[in-house]
Design a protein around this motif. Structure first.
Motif, PDB file in Angstrom:
ATOM      1  N   LYS A  38       0.879  -1.149   0.000  1.00 29.26           N
ATOM      2  CA  LYS A  38       0.000   0.000   0.000  1.00 29.26           C
ATOM      3  C   LYS A  38       0.919   1.202   0.000  1.00 29.26           C
ATOM      4  O   LYS A  38       1.821   1.276   0.804  1.00 29.26           O
ATOM      5  CB  LYS A  38      -0.836   0.032   1.275  1.00 29.26           C
ATOM      6  CG  LYS A  38      -1.869  -1.060   1.315  1.00 29.26           C
ATOM      7  CD  LYS A  38      -2.985  -0.703   2.268  1.00 29.26           C
ATOM      8  CE  LYS A  38      -4.075  -1.739   2.199  1.00 29.26           C
ATOM      9  NZ  LYS A  38      -4.658  -2.074   3.462  1.00 29.26           N
ATOM     10  N   ILE A  41       0.315   4.722   3.988  1.00 33.93           N
ATOM     11  CA  ILE A  41      -0.772   5.396   4.698  1.00 33.93           C
ATOM     12  C   ILE A  41      -0.630   5.061   6.180  1.00 33.93           C
ATOM     13  O   ILE A  41      -0.375   3.916   6.537  1.00 33.93           O
ATOM     14  CB  ILE A  41      -2.156   4.939   4.195  1.00 33.93           C
ATOM     15  CG1 ILE A  41      -2.393   5.467   2.782  1.00 33.93           C
ATOM     16  CG2 ILE A  41      -3.260   5.462   5.107  1.00 33.93           C
ATOM     17  CD1 ILE A  41      -3.772   5.201   2.241  1.00 33.93           C
ATOM     18  N   GLY A  42      -0.773   6.041   7.008  1.00 35.64           N
ATOM     19  CA  GLY A  42      -0.797   5.776   8.441  1.00 35.64           C
ATOM     20  C   GLY A  42       0.575   5.678   9.078  1.00 35.64           C
ATOM     21  O   GLY A  42       0.694   5.451  10.272  1.00 35.64           O
TER      22      GLY A  42
ATOM     23  N   TYR B 269      -2.227  10.227   6.415  1.00 37.60           N
ATOM     24  CA  TYR B 269      -3.531   9.613   6.179  1.00 37.60           C
ATOM     25  C   TYR B 269      -3.909   9.576   4.698  1.00 37.60           C
ATOM     26  O   TYR B 269      -5.081   9.597   4.343  1.00 37.60           O
ATOM     27  CB  TYR B 269      -4.605  10.302   7.031  1.00 37.60           C
ATOM     28  CG  TYR B 269      -4.419   9.890   8.467  1.00 37.60           C
ATOM     29  CD1 TYR B 269      -4.920   8.673   8.923  1.00 37.60           C
ATOM     30  CD2 TYR B 269      -3.661  10.658   9.338  1.00 37.60           C
ATOM     31  CE1 TYR B 269      -4.697   8.244  10.212  1.00 37.60           C
ATOM     32  CE2 TYR B 269      -3.427  10.244  10.638  1.00 37.60           C
ATOM     33  CZ  TYR B 269      -3.945   9.036  11.070  1.00 37.60           C
ATOM     34  OH  TYR B 269      -3.713   8.604  12.342  1.00 37.60           O
ATOM     35  N   PHE B 455      -0.828  -0.085  12.905  1.00 32.31           N
ATOM     36  CA  PHE B 455       0.151   0.582  12.060  1.00 32.31           C
ATOM     37  C   PHE B 455      -0.276   0.645  10.605  1.00 32.31           C
ATOM     38  O   PHE B 455      -0.285   1.691   9.998  1.00 32.31           O
ATOM     39  CB  PHE B 455       1.501  -0.123  12.185  1.00 32.31           C
ATOM     40  CG  PHE B 455       2.553   0.484  11.330  1.00 32.31           C
ATOM     41  CD1 PHE B 455       3.160  -0.247  10.340  1.00 32.31           C
ATOM     42  CD2 PHE B 455       2.897   1.810  11.495  1.00 32.31           C
ATOM     43  CE1 PHE B 455       4.124   0.325   9.541  1.00 32.31           C
ATOM     44  CE2 PHE B 455       3.857   2.393  10.697  1.00 32.31           C
ATOM     45  CZ  PHE B 455       4.478   1.650   9.717  1.00 32.31           C
ATOM     46  N   ILE B 456      -0.696  -0.491  10.076  1.00 31.92           N
ATOM     47  CA  ILE B 456      -1.115  -0.444   8.678  1.00 31.92           C
ATOM     48  C   ILE B 456      -2.630  -0.304   8.631  1.00 31.92           C
ATOM     49  O   ILE B 456      -3.358  -1.141   9.140  1.00 31.92           O
ATOM     50  CB  ILE B 456      -0.618  -1.685   7.918  1.00 31.92           C
ATOM     51  CG1 ILE B 456       0.910  -1.607   7.870  1.00 31.92           C
ATOM     52  CG2 ILE B 456      -1.236  -1.754   6.535  1.00 31.92           C
ATOM     53  CD1 ILE B 456       1.574  -2.411   6.841  1.00 31.92           C
ATOM     54  N   VAL B 457      -3.070   0.759   8.037  1.00 31.94           N
ATOM     55  CA  VAL B 457      -4.516   1.040   8.028  1.00 31.94           C
ATOM     56  C   VAL B 457      -5.179   0.235   6.925  1.00 31.94           C
ATOM     57  O   VAL B 457      -4.678   0.188   5.815  1.00 31.94           O
ATOM     58  CB  VAL B 457      -4.759   2.558   7.810  1.00 31.94           C
ATOM     59  CG1 VAL B 457      -6.251   2.830   7.756  1.00 31.94           C
ATOM     60  CG2 VAL B 457      -4.113   3.339   8.921  1.00 31.94           C
TER      61      VAL B 457
END
Lengths: 206, 457
Positions: A38, A41-42, B269, B455-457
């Motif tokens: 991914k 993100i975050g 985000y 941690f990983i969304v």
């Protein structure tokens, strides 16, 4: 040594999108890897306490948070870095070729006091993939590192946790040395950090 | 070949990385909105930015003759300085060590912004210095202004009787709502009248209370008792939280660093960032008068439900005539020694009205190398006194848009105002967020990144 107070080291990881920056820090700090890519993100920064030469230091590892994708990392990201990790994917020649510009960008933006001796560490990631996919040889990478003032080089796999611990030992050690020198050269009292701990003082007004 | 966007549909496109736009970017991405954040400049902060010396000179050239937020821009080097022959070359050489705020502001130690920085976690990215000394000018001298109890006792420029009067007023003002009898007869009158009649404060001390404690920025006669008390109280409440200072200033400058902190939250985000990326035109549906998208510099058409924009990116027809604009005269001056003997990292100096042929108070923020805004032996101020090396003067306009013209899905972020803090701007960002996303939480703290499950969304 002048001070024995708690040391906080800021480490930033630079490199093209997709070379595994977030995965690597996640492997190092959380011992975790996700195969599913991914775009970051975050991920903000991760902290880890490490022992360096019998000294306990807190390493704060900053992710680019994806702002590198369109060359839009602001100068605030680079401020106060004690070590800069340059990362590429050994299976992607372009990601290796851009290391030069990442290094230059860091030196321009962070403008460290002594740019000749600022600690960089180079990581070639994703060595877990099959050998036939490899596009950048170890020799080529090491030659580049030698030409940049013998920059330490590690080949890593965030997925298989290969060399991750060793790489970060070197990163922490070099960052601490940098931070120690910076303190020696700095005449300024510590700046104020605002966080919830700082709330303990009640307003006294007058 | 330009790097194109893979995704061309967003919940929100944001134009400009100024203070208000950046807070909104962080808040919107934080609750899961997809955000594309563009800035035509190659630096963050827009009209709220801090620039190094070279950037500052380039900036003055870029705004010269442009019909925007600035006018009457002039700068000068002062080659008469004895020790240095080529001042421009010297300043350019140390350019990177300057962080010069275009709209210098401070952060009250208690207030909207600081609470938001703490609760959102953005405060973790930032470092500050205390603005812990205040001076007032009158008749060719500067007096140090006592603010806290400790200051009042140690100050030698005011008499014992005045100290008592001041203490009495400050003690009352800190908690004024609990003694309504003291001020109820003055509610309709000016704050000045309350100070003179009720507290017998006059002369220099009166000016100090009005302009350095209540920090009135206009003609004091226009400020009523309640407004004056509110301002005094918020000042007093700010003392004591981070030492003996009511205000903090950012290391490396203020507006730009704070804006970048909120942008980082947005990026963390999932927000996408493109600096140095301009917009060709906005797409507004004529029938519904709704914003539908825009065409960027690469001719990519990008659409979104909302547009948040700095005024810089709007077509001129959205603006009101400039007679409605509030204008602040600003100066950035680089000098070679402190204005006052013991100024520390940052200090505030106020010239009350009519002291230097001025109608409104003139406020000088002085920063030294300790704030990382300039090299050692250089001080940046917003007015002159010791040996100037460089001075830039400009007028900064807070433009006003005509709200009837603007499509309802365009949110407009204001230019910096003439105040010394970010409080109004912070409130504005929160109100816009509440309008766009009713019922959603405004910048809640993020999950602890060290907590692996999140941690990983």
């Amino acid at each position: 040594m002048a001070s024995r107070k708690k040391v906080l080291l800021k480490v930033i990881i630079l490199g093209d999108s997709g070379v595994g920056k977030t995965s690597l820090m996640n492997q190092y700090v959380n011992k975790k890897f996700s195969n599913q890519y991914k775009a970051t993100i975050g991920a903000d920064f991760l902290t880890k306490e490490v022992m360096v030469d019998d000294r306990l230091v807190t390493m704060q590892i900053w992710d680019t948070a994806g702002q590198e994708r369109f060359q839009s990392l602001g100068v605030a990201f680079y401020r106060g870095a004690d070590c800069c990790v340059l990362m590429y994917d050994v299976n992607n020649a372009k990601s290796f070729e851009t290391l030069d510009s990442w290094r230059d960008e860091f030196l321009i933006q962070a403008s460290p006091r002594d740019s000749e001796n600022f600690p960089f560490v180079v990581l070639g990631n994703k060595i877990d993939l099959e050998e036939s996919k490899r596009m950048v040889s170890q020799k080529r990478a090491m030659t580049w590192c030698q030409s940049k003032g013998n920059t330490p080089y590690f080949e890593t796999s965030a997925k298989e946790a290969i060399n991750v611990e060793q790489a970060f030992q070197t990163i922490a050690k070099n960052a601490l040395q940098q931070e120690t020198e910076d303190i020696l050269y700095s005449d300024f009292p510590d700046p104020i950090k605002i966080d919830s701990d700082a709330n303990k003082y009640e307003a006294c007004g007058c | 070949m330009p790097q194109l966007l893979e995704v061309t549909e967003y919940d929100v496109i944001i134009l400009g990385t100024g203070f208000i736009e950046s807070i909104l970017a962080g808040a919107l991405a934080r609750i899961g909105k997809s955000v594309l954040h563009l800035d035509a400049n190659n630096f963050y902060g827009g009209n709220w930015s801090s620039l190094n010396f070279k950037e500052l000179l380039e900036w003055t050239r870029s705004i010269q003759g442009v019909d925007g937020a600035y006018s009457t821009i002039e700068y000068e080097f002062y080659p008469i300085h004895e020790q240095v022959e080529d001042i421009p070359a010297m300043l350019l050489k140390e350019s990177k060590r300057y962080n010069l705020d275009l709209a210098p502001k401070m952060v009250p130690c208690r207030g909207e912004l600081i609470e938001l920085l703490i609760s959102s976690g953005v405060g973790r990215y930032l470092e500050f210095k205390a603005m812990d000394k205040t001076y007032i000018y009158s008749a060719d001298t500067f007096d140090k202004v006592p603010c806290s109890k400790e200051d009042v006792f140690t100050n030698q420029s005011i008499s014992l009787i005045e100290k008592r009067k001041l203490m009495r007023f400050l003690t009352f003002a800190l908690d004024y709502t609990n003694s309504p009898d003291t001020y109820k007869d003055y509610e309709e009158k000016s704050f000045t009248t309350l100070l003179i009649e009720k507290f017998k404060i006059d002369g220099k001390l009166l000016l100090a209370v009005l302009y350095t404690i209540a920090l009135i920025r206009t003609d004091a006669n226009d400020v009523n008792t309640i407004q004056g008390l509110e301002k005094t109280q918020s000042y007093l409440k700010s003392l004591g939280r981070y030492g003996n200072a009511a205000f903090l200033v950012g290391l490396y400058g203020c507006g730009n660093e704070i804006a970048q902190g909120f942008c980082r939250v947005c990026a963390v985000y999932g927000g996408i960032y493109m600096l140095d990326h301009s917009v060709k035109h906005l797409l507004i549906d004529e029938n519904s008068n709704k914003f539908t998208g825009l065409v960027d510099v690469n001719d990519q058409q990008i659409s979104s439900t909302f547009l948040v924009s700095s005024i810089d990116y709007l077509p001129p027809r959205f603006l009101k005539e400039d007679e409605h604009w509030e204008t602040t005269s600003r100066a950035i001056v680089i000098i070679d020694k402190f204005i006052h003997e013991e100024s520390g990292d940052a200090s505030l100096t106020v010239y009350p009205p009519e002291t230097v042929k001025n109608k409104y108070p003139v406020t000088v923020l002085q920063f030294s190398a300790g704030t990382q805004t300039c090299p050692e032996d250089r001080y940046t101020v917003s007015d002159t006194k010791p040996n100037p090396l460089f001075a830039l003067f400009y007028r900064h306009k807070k433009r006003v848009v005509s709200s009837s013209e603007i499509p309802e899905n365009i949110i407009i972020a204001s230019d910096p105002d003439s105040s010394l803090d970010f409080e109004e701007a912070t409130i504005q960002a929160r109100q816009y967020f509440e309008k766009m996303c009713p019922g959603e939480e405004f910048l809640p703290a993020g999950p602890d990144p060290d907590d692996e499950d999140e941690f990983i969304v």
